[in-house]
Structures are given as structure tokens and as C-alpha cells.
Design a protein around this motif. Structure first.
Motif, PDB file in Angstrom:
ATOM      1  N   PRO A  66       9.846   0.610  -3.779  1.00  7.56           N
ATOM      2  CA  PRO A  66       8.795   1.385  -3.093  1.00  7.56           C
ATOM      3  C   PRO A  66       9.200   2.829  -2.789  1.00  7.56           C
ATOM      4  O   PRO A  66       8.372   3.730  -2.891  1.00  7.56           O
ATOM      5  N   ALA A  67      10.445   3.052  -2.428  1.00  2.58           N
ATOM      6  CA  ALA A  67      10.889   4.407  -2.097  1.00  2.58           C
ATOM      7  C   ALA A  67      10.775   5.332  -3.306  1.00  2.58           C
ATOM      8  O   ALA A  67      10.343   6.483  -3.188  1.00  2.58           O
ATOM      9  N   THR A  68      11.143   4.840  -4.471  1.00  2.00           N
ATOM     10  CA  THR A  68      11.043   5.635  -5.696  1.00  2.00           C
ATOM     11  C   THR A  68       9.587   5.944  -6.017  1.00  2.00           C
ATOM     12  O   THR A  68       9.241   7.069  -6.394  1.00  2.00           O
ATOM     13  N   ALA A  69       8.723   4.969  -5.850  1.00  2.00           N
ATOM     14  CA  ALA A  69       7.290   5.175  -6.087  1.00  2.00           C
ATOM     15  C   ALA A  69       6.739   6.213  -5.110  1.00  2.00           C
ATOM     16  O   ALA A  69       5.991   7.110  -5.516  1.00  2.00           O
ATOM     17  N   HIS A  70       7.103   6.112  -3.859  1.00  2.00           N
ATOM     18  CA  HIS A  70       6.612   7.038  -2.842  1.00  2.00           C
ATOM     19  C   HIS A  70       7.059   8.464  -3.167  1.00  2.00           C
ATOM     20  O   HIS A  70       6.265   9.407  -3.065  1.00  2.00           O
ATOM     21  N   ARG A  71       8.305   8.631  -3.577  1.00  4.41           N
ATOM     22  CA  ARG A  71       8.794   9.959  -3.947  1.00  4.41           C
ATOM     23  C   ARG A  71       8.020  10.516  -5.146  1.00  4.41           C
ATOM     24  O   ARG A  71       7.672  11.695  -5.179  1.00  4.41           O
ATOM     25  N   ILE A  99       0.850  -1.186   0.000  1.00  8.24           N
ATOM     26  CA  ILE A  99       0.000   0.000   0.000  1.00  8.24           C
ATOM     27  C   ILE A  99       0.891   1.243   0.000  1.00  8.24           C
ATOM     28  O   ILE A  99       1.885   1.296   0.709  1.00  8.24           O
ATOM     29  N   VAL A 100       0.524   2.245  -0.789  1.00  4.44           N
ATOM     30  CA  VAL A 100       1.230   3.524  -0.798  1.00  4.44           C
ATOM     31  C   VAL A 100       0.357   4.513  -0.036  1.00  4.44           C
ATOM     32  O   VAL A 100      -0.783   4.773  -0.432  1.00  4.44           O
ATOM     33  N   GLU A 101       0.888   5.034   1.058  1.00  3.57           N
ATOM     34  CA  GLU A 101       0.162   6.002   1.877  1.00  3.57           C
ATOM     35  C   GLU A 101       0.888   7.334   1.870  1.00  3.57           C
ATOM     36  O   GLU A 101       2.108   7.378   1.968  1.00  3.57           O
ATOM     37  N   ILE A 102       0.128   8.392   1.755  1.00  3.38           N
ATOM     38  CA  ILE A 102       0.651   9.747   1.830  1.00  3.38           C
ATOM     39  C   ILE A 102      -0.145  10.455   2.912  1.00  3.38           C
ATOM     40  O   ILE A 102      -1.378  10.520   2.835  1.00  3.38           O
TER      41      ILE A 102
END
Length: 66
Positions: free
Chosen positions: A43-48, A5-8
Motif C-alpha cells: 500500500p505504501a508504494t501505491a500511495h506514493r 481504499i487509497v485516499e489522497i
């Protein structure tokens, strides 16, 4: 690798699904739909990328108000 899951700011905005070239982003919120289907290495690249997209969208909206 399992989906993630990607959470912001505590809000789930999408999920990352395993893909042959990395992780495919699947948007679940309207404001990140332009990123739907993008593939990221980790995941870190996607989150950024998602964070940058949201920030740019907010900035563009603020410019329209002024």
C-alpha cells in the motif's frame, strides 16, 4: 488480504485489490485513471505512486496556464 481504499488529501481516489503479484490499483476518480490496473508491492508504494501522479498532473496543468 482485503481490498484497501487509497485516499489522497481525504479524498478516495481508488482501491487496492489483492492480485497474484501484489495489489492492483482500481481508479475511482478520473484524474488517476492512467494508473488503473497498475500492480504495486504494498500500500505504501501505491500511495506514493498515486501522490506523485497527482503532483505531476497538477504541475503540468499549472505550466499550461502560464
Amino acid at each position: 488480504m482485503q481490498k484497501q481504499i487509497v485516499e489522497i488529501a481525504g479524498e478516495a481516489v481508488g482501491t487496492l485489490m489483492p492480485h497474484a503479484r501484489g495489489l492492483r490499483f482500481m481508479a475511482v476518480k478520473f484524474h488517476v485513471w492512467p494508473l488503473d490496473g497498475e500492480v504495486y508491492a504494498d500500500p505504501a508504494t501505491a500511495h506514493r505512486a498515486v501522490t506523485a501522479h497527482i503532483a505531476a498532473t497538477r504541475e503540468a496543468m499549472a505550466d499550461r496556464v502560464h
